[in-house]
Structure formats: C-alpha cells, structure tokens
Design an enzyme around this catalytic site. Sequence first.
Site: not given
Ligand code: AHR
Length: 544
Positions: A214, A347
């Site tokens: 991110e 994610e």
């Molecule tokens: O999964 C939790 C968080 O969500 C992760 O650390 C991040 O990459 C995302 O914003």
Amino acid sequence: MDRRTFLNAGIGAVALGSAGYARQTQEDSRIEVILDEPGAIIAPEIYGHFVEHLGGVVYDGIWVGENSTIANIGGLRKSLIDALKRVKPGMIRWPGGCFADQYDWRDGVGPRDKRPRRTNFWVDDGAWPANANRKGPQSYDPNAFGTAEFVHFCEQTGAQPYFAANLRSLPAEELYRWLEYCNSPAGTTTWSDVRSADGHPEPINVKYWGVGNESWGCGGEFDPEDYASELRRYSAWMPKYGVDLRVIGSGPNDNEYSWTRRCFSKLARDGHVHGIWGWAAHHYAWNTTGKSKAEWNSGKGDALHFDAEQYYSILRSADETEAIIEGHWEVMAEHDPQHHVKLVVDEWGAWYAAGTEPFAEALLGQQNTMRDAVVAGLTLDIFNRHAEKVGMASVAQLVNCLQSLFLAHEDKFCLTPTYHVFDMYVAHQGGQSIRTMVSAPHVSYSWNGVPASLRGLSSSASLKGKTLTLTVTNPLIDTVRETEIVLRGGKIQAVSGQMLSASDVHAHNSFESPNAVEPKRLLNARSRFTLPAASVTQLEIALG
Ligand code: AHR
C-alpha cells in the site's frame, strides 16, 4: 442434454435450512457450462493466505512456542497446520500489510533468544479492545517468529512463501541481503551460514517478492510516479541465484485506476513494465458509505448483528471485485497489451467494526458467519472466472484477523465458515477455468435509502480431465433457488458434492460451538438443485 431430458432427470433433493428470514422459492435460474470454451489454468496461488504481525495472527494464532503445552511443530500450532494443509494453501504472504514497511528482516533471524524486541506497527491503532494487554507480543514483537519460522510454516503446509519487502523504511540493500539470506547457495555467504544455523542449510528459493505494501498509504504515502521509480530502483538489479524471481509491485486500493495508470505510464517511460511479474490490488468489503477515515471507522457494521440491507451491502462490496479486476486489467493493457503482468489481489475480505474479537489481543479480529461464507464464494468464483488475469490472491487474514479461516487462542481452536468454502473450492486449483453463463434475476435492495442491486446467483467452473468442478453461491438472504444446470459440449454421468448453509445466516462457529456451520455431503445429486438461501455449493460432475 436438452432441457426436457434435464427436467426429467429429477430433483436433487438437497433443500437445507433457512436463513432466518421468511422463505420463498424462486424457480427461474439456470447455469450453462460451456465446456468447449476453456480458459486459463486456475493458479493454486489464487488460493493464498495472508499472515501479518497484527493482533493475534502470529502470536497465539500461529506461533505458540516450542515449550508450549499446546500441540506444536517447532513452535507452530499443530491444529492450524493440519487444517490448513487440507485446503492446500497455494501461497502465504508475510510479514504484512502495513507492518511490512516497518519490519527489519534482520530482527527475525539468528538465535531466537538473542533477537531484539520491537514496537509493533499497530501499537497505537484506535481499534484495540479496552481490556487488551497492551504490553504483550502483539504490541512489542519478540521476533520469535521470523523468516526461518515462517518458511517452516510454509513447508509444513505446502505453501509458496511470498515476502513483502520494506520499501518505506529500509534501503534497497536490505532487500538484497534478505534475498541473500533466503536464496544464496549453502556455504557461500555469511547470510547463508546464518540461514543454515536457523535450520535451513539449503537455499529456500523464495520466488515471490513484493516491493512495499500500500505504497499510496501506510507504505510511504508515495505519489504514483515516485513509487514507480522506487519500484524500479529496488527491483531492477535484484540478485537471482538461479531463481525465477517474481516481483510484485504495490498496486491500487479498490478502483483507484489513476494509481495503476500513472505507475504503469512511469514504468513504461523507464522501460520497466516487464521488470515486474505482478501488480497487487487490495479490496476489502465493508458496508459504510463514508470515504473519510473517521466515517470509515465509525460506519462499519457488526460482524454478527446485521439486517438484510447490511447483508447485501457487504456482498455487493465484495462483488465489486470483478469490476475492479476488469478495470485495472484494461488500464494495465495500455502499457502491457500482451498482459505479461498479472493481477495479485493480495488482500481481500470482509472488514467489520471492532467488538467480536475472539480474545482481547486479537486486534481487528472478528467473527465469521454464513454471510462471510457467501462473500468467500462470490470472491473465489470471480478469481476462477478471471484466471487469466489473477496470478495470486490472499484472503485477509489467516487467523484471528478480519475474514479469517481460523480462530485460535491458547488451547482453543475452531474453523470458520470461510474455511469450509476454501475446503469446498480446493478442486478448482490447477483446473482449467470453464465459462459459465448464469441466468437469474438480480436482487434489488436499498442501501441508505438508495436503490441498489446484486447478482442473483454466482458460479464458476473448472475442468481436470473428465471431472468438472462447479461452484454455485446463492446470495439471496431469504429465497431458496431452484436451479438447473446445463452442459454445453458434454454429458453428465454422475454428480456429487457438498453444500454449506445454515438455518440462520448469522450462524457461526465459536470455541464453544465449533461445528455449528459445516458442509453437508450431497449424495446422488442430479442436475437440478434446490439452493438454500445464503448458501455455497460445490459439485463434482463426472462427464460421460
Ligand atoms: O489487513 C490489515 C491491513 O489492511 C493491512 O496491514 C494493510 O495492508 C491494509 O490496509
């Protein structure tokens, strides 16, 4: 087989349960499987997982320590290894998440009792339960679980390791050193000697390397062009040690197409588009309409208590994954028309408000109901249908955090409904994606007074030899769906399968009641099905 023969083939009497809402039956859906339109192979890495040093994921979730009374394999929770192995994890991403851009890999190598304790990235997060012990390993990381322990976990479960390297707070040299620790031949470098002493004399041959996480946010708040330059600088001259390295760039959040466009334009200007193998996109499902951080936190719904509107809004948010994949794929084609670079959805999952943590230190931990099983079914179907685009994906996160497969605390352990969906979808791994055409009326509902709609049925199919795997998700909260399955280009010989549903869509497993939601086997199933409300079904069809 024509429609008449199909209808005559009878009804696979498999109606199970209700969703806790008034029941109706709709007999207007049909799934056509177009066997002569095969697509790409579904990469096992699409069935990946995510492990971050966040709350109860690593400490207590996975790592219990070698001297624990809890059954363990070299300090790793054995029950979790056994269950995870069963769903054949294609890949596991580690150590974060936002944590990755603050992690020094050197802290997690060498003798465990000499490793430093460090402040965890999440220490100041606003979502900690009030009664949490704020001085434990979830806040101050003892680094007992480092590279060798993570690799051991991957070996035990059969997963490929996928490392997220720190771009925000470590120089490129540290990425090369980490690579050297992992991949340099035995006895050739100081770091290979340390690796050997850590229990891995032979090179680990780690293939997947993410550069930052991110990077538009917690990974450095870069603007796209600056990130693209850094990505190139970190990845252009990485030592290979004979490994087919696959570099993954930190891609967009949701439908932020400008991040992809501007990064790819810059990579193209610098001749580095093909310097990366994958482009990571993150998409969480939540039911807030707020865009600011404050609204986002306060507007999230509860994991266990929800009404039909909240139910559908989460599903709708998860289902947007398809448009997001297609959108970024189109933008990537502007500079990569042959599509050498794959999307890596590393994610994904549902994200609810705090309050249902399995224990106080499980920051961002939440319960997991039949609604989450439906989220998993919808999402995995999307990945299967887009197998040519999605190279890898990982659900966030493996245990005790967001949409987990497991809840684990001390000697307590249970599987969630999401786990069962992964189990039911195993047969898709390595299969050839097959096109399905679904005809079913959309669901109409309203969200915050605004009319909204959602697909009325979801499916995906894959083929291995003469066996077709078909998965079907009925997202309707209150409506049982009669569905007919029609094969184009093949004949059904036998059908068997499993179905996951519950008498109440809020049903979930817990330490006290670990088997409340479990799949049921379908025996002597036919080509016409009764799909319970809020259910996920997997069919294994032997072709004649
Ligand atoms: O999964 C939790 C968080 O969500 C992760 O650390 C991040 O990459 C995302 O914003």
